[in-house]
Design an enzyme around this catalytic site. Structure first.
Site, PDB file in Angstrom:
ATOM      1  N   SER A 123      41.965 -20.903 -28.817  1.00  0.00           N
ATOM      2  CA  SER A 123      42.726 -20.078 -27.995  1.00  0.00           C
ATOM      3  C   SER A 123      42.726 -20.535 -26.616  1.00  0.00           C
ATOM      4  O   SER A 123      43.480 -19.788 -25.775  1.00  0.00           O
ATOM      5  CB  SER A 123      42.224 -18.545 -28.413  1.00  0.00           C
ATOM      6  OG  SER A 123      40.980 -18.709 -28.162  1.00  0.00           O
ATOM      7  N   HIS A 144      47.740 -21.311 -33.870  1.00  0.00           N
ATOM      8  CA  HIS A 144      46.792 -20.383 -33.208  1.00  0.00           C
ATOM      9  C   HIS A 144      47.195 -18.964 -33.791  1.00  0.00           C
ATOM     10  O   HIS A 144      48.212 -18.271 -33.896  1.00  0.00           O
ATOM     11  CB  HIS A 144      47.123 -19.925 -31.680  1.00  0.00           C
ATOM     12  CG  HIS A 144      46.150 -19.234 -30.760  1.00  0.00           C
ATOM     13  ND1 HIS A 144      46.879 -18.356 -30.073  1.00  0.00           N
ATOM     14  CD2 HIS A 144      44.970 -19.219 -31.130  1.00  0.00           C
ATOM     15  CE1 HIS A 144      45.899 -17.646 -29.578  1.00  0.00           C
ATOM     16  NE2 HIS A 144      44.710 -17.803 -30.315  1.00  0.00           N
ATOM     17  N   GLU A 156      51.033 -18.998 -33.295  1.00  0.00           N
ATOM     18  CA  GLU A 156      51.827 -19.841 -32.403  1.00  0.00           C
ATOM     19  C   GLU A 156      51.478 -21.118 -32.529  1.00  0.00           C
ATOM     20  O   GLU A 156      50.475 -21.749 -33.000  1.00  0.00           O
ATOM     21  CB  GLU A 156      50.971 -19.699 -30.847  1.00  0.00           C
ATOM     22  CG  GLU A 156      51.450 -18.070 -30.423  1.00  0.00           C
ATOM     23  CD  GLU A 156      50.754 -17.509 -29.284  1.00  0.00           C
ATOM     24  OE1 GLU A 156      51.129 -16.740 -28.440  1.00  0.00           O
ATOM     25  OE2 GLU A 156      49.348 -18.272 -28.823  1.00  0.00           O
ATOM     26  N   ASN A 194      48.540 -14.458 -25.238  1.00  0.00           N
ATOM     27  CA  ASN A 194      47.309 -14.198 -24.192  1.00  0.00           C
ATOM     28  C   ASN A 194      47.605 -14.476 -23.015  1.00  0.00           C
ATOM     29  O   ASN A 194      46.899 -13.938 -21.744  1.00  0.00           O
ATOM     30  CB  ASN A 194      46.211 -15.307 -24.567  1.00  0.00           C
ATOM     31  CG  ASN A 194      45.382 -14.742 -26.002  1.00  0.00           C
ATOM     32  OD1 ASN A 194      45.436 -13.400 -26.401  1.00  0.00           O
ATOM     33  ND2 ASN A 194      44.570 -15.418 -26.518  1.00  0.00           N
TER      34      ASN A 194
HETATM   35  P1  NAI Z   1      32.833 -17.875 -34.924  1.00  0.00           P
HETATM   36  O1  NAI Z   1      31.727 -18.069 -34.298  1.00  0.00           O
HETATM   37  O2  NAI Z   1      33.208 -16.564 -35.717  1.00  0.00           O
HETATM   38  O3  NAI Z   1      32.877 -19.125 -36.091  1.00  0.00           O
HETATM   39  C1  NAI Z   1      32.625 -20.210 -35.806  1.00  0.00           C
HETATM   40  C2  NAI Z   1      32.123 -21.225 -36.822  1.00  0.00           C
HETATM   41  O4  NAI Z   1      32.356 -22.707 -36.639  1.00  0.00           O
HETATM   42  C3  NAI Z   1      30.654 -20.705 -37.218  1.00  0.00           C
HETATM   43  O5  NAI Z   1      30.496 -20.371 -38.678  1.00  0.00           O
HETATM   44  C4  NAI Z   1      30.008 -22.257 -37.051  1.00  0.00           C
HETATM   45  O6  NAI Z   1      28.657 -22.217 -37.824  1.00  0.00           O
HETATM   46  C5  NAI Z   1      30.802 -23.242 -37.123  1.00  0.00           C
HETATM   47  N1  NAI Z   1      30.706 -24.454 -36.633  1.00  0.00           N
HETATM   48  C6  NAI Z   1      30.283 -24.619 -35.144  1.00  0.00           C
HETATM   49  N2  NAI Z   1      30.273 -25.789 -34.934  1.00  0.00           N
HETATM   50  C7  NAI Z   1      30.684 -26.571 -35.983  1.00  0.00           C
HETATM   51  C8  NAI Z   1      30.924 -28.010 -36.280  1.00  0.00           C
HETATM   52  N3  NAI Z   1      30.626 -28.660 -35.638  1.00  0.00           N
HETATM   53  N4  NAI Z   1      31.354 -28.377 -37.670  1.00  0.00           N
HETATM   54  C9  NAI Z   1      31.652 -27.353 -38.382  1.00  0.00           C
HETATM   55  N5  NAI Z   1      31.151 -25.966 -38.105  1.00  0.00           N
HETATM   56  C10 NAI Z   1      30.900 -25.624 -37.097  1.00  0.00           C
HETATM   57  O7  NAI Z   1      34.191 -18.301 -34.266  1.00  0.00           O
HETATM   58  P2  NAI Z   1      35.633 -17.663 -34.305  1.00  0.00           P
HETATM   59  O8  NAI Z   1      35.803 -16.479 -33.536  1.00  0.00           O
HETATM   60  O9  NAI Z   1      36.133 -17.536 -35.755  1.00  0.00           O
HETATM   61  O10 NAI Z   1      36.606 -18.871 -33.279  1.00  0.00           O
HETATM   62  C11 NAI Z   1      36.627 -19.944 -33.914  1.00  0.00           C
HETATM   63  C12 NAI Z   1      37.896 -20.708 -33.207  1.00  0.00           C
HETATM   64  O11 NAI Z   1      38.989 -20.016 -33.168  1.00  0.00           O
HETATM   65  C13 NAI Z   1      37.686 -20.898 -31.808  1.00  0.00           C
HETATM   66  O12 NAI Z   1      38.092 -22.147 -31.366  1.00  0.00           O
HETATM   67  C14 NAI Z   1      38.104 -19.499 -30.973  1.00  0.00           C
HETATM   68  O13 NAI Z   1      38.767 -19.945 -29.798  1.00  0.00           O
HETATM   69  C15 NAI Z   1      39.615 -19.614 -31.819  1.00  0.00           C
HETATM   70  N6  NAI Z   1      39.973 -18.198 -32.001  1.00  0.00           N
HETATM   71  C16 NAI Z   1      39.144 -16.866 -32.191  1.00  0.00           C
HETATM   72  C17 NAI Z   1      39.812 -15.723 -32.148  1.00  0.00           C
HETATM   73  C18 NAI Z   1      39.069 -14.503 -32.271  1.00  0.00           C
HETATM   74  O14 NAI Z   1      39.622 -13.490 -32.055  1.00  0.00           O
HETATM   75  N7  NAI Z   1      37.788 -14.707 -32.589  1.00  0.00           N
HETATM   76  C19 NAI Z   1      41.367 -15.747 -32.102  1.00  0.00           C
HETATM   77  C20 NAI Z   1      42.141 -16.786 -32.048  1.00  0.00           C
HETATM   78  C21 NAI Z   1      41.596 -17.889 -32.236  1.00  0.00           C
END
Ligand code: NAI
Length: 505
Positions: A123, A144, A156, A194
């Protein structure tokens, strides 16, 4: 461009909040979906999250049980990146860290077929930057999603500097085939939703900071007059003030301290105090059990006038005229074409054009009260009004009595330029216009993003058009004049449209 057929496998890396939701969306659309996460427990939790969602859908009759079993059957757990080899589209949703994302995509390049698409759900990180070290950066694109991915409609499609148009088009068509509302956006900080949403928070904070209105009154006017589902402070508490503050700072710095995105000290204080919002039990509101419900400013019942004069022919005000006639008012037609509003005895009641009522009172040589924008004056249950500093309470109560007689609650706020809804909507339209002017997306793209990514009741470009671009222009001009700050400069796109008499959408 055609979508990836469901016979093509998809992979999702990261089984957290976003990853699990994306897995569910792709599997529901019929793809076999490989899911990989650095943590086995995260995959367990992600799959439980999907199972629970699907069970709820079955119990609500939205999904039959056979389909639920089929969807779950298409989800394949993986224990190493190499297992993702058959996927034609890989969506990364891991931790928001450029180095880790780059390393994962670097490994994937050697695992996947040459024609596989690499997509990131980031994001805030530049797609151009994530792709830069790849052997074939043109096959990298942003995809996105919004949280929760199975519910929020918007996706997006983010174009990095070298993203192949064909790759972006296939990704777009695929998200569309998954039932999403999809928009193209250039890789720029905040992308569309955003970025364009910033004034929703920043102007509300500014109104609060300047004593224009209190928190519950601002929120209530935004909901009951503006038609938004949540007020800005309610929404910041839901998102988390720490997260909202960090996004604000990141967009502000990414645009090299653009004053429109400047964080507010009020946010900083909330975060410093650990008042993160709902998750910490206290933010702008107190969420503890038995907490006092904060009072919204609502004017006491006032005596209504019996006769009003309509000024100008602004079609926005037609529902108010209809309501006034229905409520038994004598509605005279005034002569002024310049003003938009009503006259009650010798008092002007004008739709805010951004000019404070105090200034209007002096310039027009009549006591003036301004009223706020409503999404729909018939449906609105509340209207904010403000009087000039020189105007008597007696004049104010005539205006309050008028709106009350039409069935509206009235919030009397301070004489701040543009009041609440008009100011925020004008600044949203200005931000959307600037995003279009800078080639980030199209006017339609702004509206699709804001209606489907953040659930606005109407896209700001269409909304500005409906209010009248010259009126929005006047509001922005008045804000700029009042504050003398770069923050309130009008977008060149809007200026050009007004001068040329052209529509935005
Ligand atoms: P989260 O923290 O809930 O999940 C991330 C996951 O990635 C974790 O389960 C972790 O174990 C795993 N992980 C970390 N490093 C890793 C690697 N090297 N290889 C494999 N798995 C790995 O995070 P979330 O909130 O789901 O965000 C994920 C992405 O989505 C980020 O880039 C964030 O900016 C984006 N995003 C988040 C939103 C939100 O509202 N939470 C909305 C839109 C985009």
């Amino acid at each position: 461009m055609t979508a990836l057929p469901p016979s093509n496998a998809v992979a999702v890396i990261g089984a957290g909040t976003m990853g699990a939701g994306i897995v569910q969306v792709a599997a529901t659309a019929g793809h076999v979906v490989y899911i990989f996460d650095a943590s086995e427990e995260a995959i367990d939790r992600g799959i439980v999250q999907i199972e629970k969602f699907l069970e709820r859908s079955v119990s609500k009759g939205r999904l039959d049980d056979e389909e639920r079993i089929a969807i779950l059957g298409r989800i394949k757990r993986c224990s190493k990146l190499e297992d993702l080899a058959p996927a034609k589209l890989v969506i990364e949703a891991i931790v928001e860290n450029i180095d880790i994302k780059r390393s994962v995509f670097g490994q994937l390049e050697n695992i996947l077929d040459d024609d596989a698409i690499l997509a990131s759900n980031t994001s805030s990180i530049s797609i151009t930057e994530i792709a830069a070290k790849l052997k074939r950066p043109e096959r990298m694109v942003g995809m996105h999603f919004f949280n929760p991915a199975p519910i929020m409609k918007l996706v997006e499609i983010i174009h990095g500097l070298v993203t192949d148009k064909k790759v972006a088009d296939i990704t777009f068509a695929t998200a569309e085939a998954w039932g999403k509302k999809v928009v193209h956006a250039k890789s720029t900080p905040g992308f569309i939703a955003n970025r364009v949403a910033r004034p929703f928070y920043s102007e509300a904070l500014r109104i609060l900071q300047e004593g224009g209105a209190d928190i519950p009154t601002i929120d209530c006017c935004i909901r009951e007059s503006g038609g938004f589902r949540m007020g800005p402070f309610e929404l910041m508490d839901l998102i988390g003030n720490d997260i909202n503050f960090s996004v604000t700072k990141s967009v502000y710095n990414a645009y090299y301290q653009e004053p429109r995105y400047r964080p507010n000290l009020i946010q900083q204080e909330q975060v410093a105090a650990g008042r993160y919002g709902r998750k910490s039990g206290q933010g702008y509101y107190d969420y503890s059990e038995g907490a006092e419900i904060p009072e919204v400013h609502t004017a006491e019942a006032a005596i209504a006038p019996t006769e009003i004069t309509l000024l100008g022919g602004n079609p926005l005000l037609t529902p108010l005229v209809t309501l006034a006639k229905g409520a038994g008012f004598t509605v005279n037609k005034g002569v002024s074409d310049e003003l938009s509003g009503f006259m009650i005895d010798d008092t002007l009641l004008l739709l805010s054009d951004g000019t404070p009522a105090s200034e209007l009172t002096t310039v027009l040589e009549k006591p003036t009260i301004v009223f706020d924008l409503a999404l729909d004056y018939k449906a609105a249950s509340r209207i904010a009004i403000a009087k000039g500093d020189q105007v008597s309470d007696e004049d104010l109560s005539k205006a309050a009595g008028f709106f009350q007689a039409l069935g509206k609650k009235v919030s009397v706020i301070d004489d701040c330029p543009g009041l609440i809804v008009m100011r925020i909507v004008a600044m949203l339209a200005n931000e959307g216009s600037d995003a279009v002017y800078q080639g980030v997306t199209s006017p339609e793209g702004v509206d699709i993003a804001m209606e489907n990514g953040v659930n606005y009741p109407k896209g700001p470009m269409r909304w500005a058009q409906d209010i009248g671009l010259s009126h929005i222009f006047a509001v922005l001009d008045a804000l700029s004049c009042f504050y003398g700050e770069d923050r309130y400069r009008t977008s060149p796109l809007l200026r050009r449209a007004v001068i040329a008499g052209k529509a935005l959408v």
